[in-house]
Design a protein around this motif. Structure first.
Motif: not given
Length: 78
Positions: A1-7, A41-43
């Motif tokens: 998962m991307s850092p953004e998704a993890i945050r 949306e991004f997830l």
């Protein structure tokens, strides 16, 4: 998962009511968290299996954090 998704995931954990994190069984909690994250949306681009695996692997930590929050809330109000 991307850092953004993890945050986003850990922000959701912080925002979720303690009773949800502690009362749902493991499968129900994974499903509930996954659905909440899929609203972002991004997830929607994150593979469901990857997301569910990420959540499942962290359930003990999630529940520990919720227990700590509950203990803090009980101590602060009493």
């Amino acid at each position: 998962m991307s850092p953004e998704a993890i945050r986003k995931f850990w922000s959701l954990i912080e925002e979720t009511q303690t009773n949800i994190l502690l009362t749902l069984d493991n499968d129900a909690l994974v499903i509930w968290l996954s659905r909440q994250l899929r609203r972002e949306e991004f997830l929607k681009r994150v593979d469901t299996r990857d997301l569910n695996a990420y959540i499942s692997e962290r359930l003990p930590l999630i529940r520990d954090l919720a227990q700590e929050r509950l203990a803090y809330q009980s101590h602060s109000s009493g």
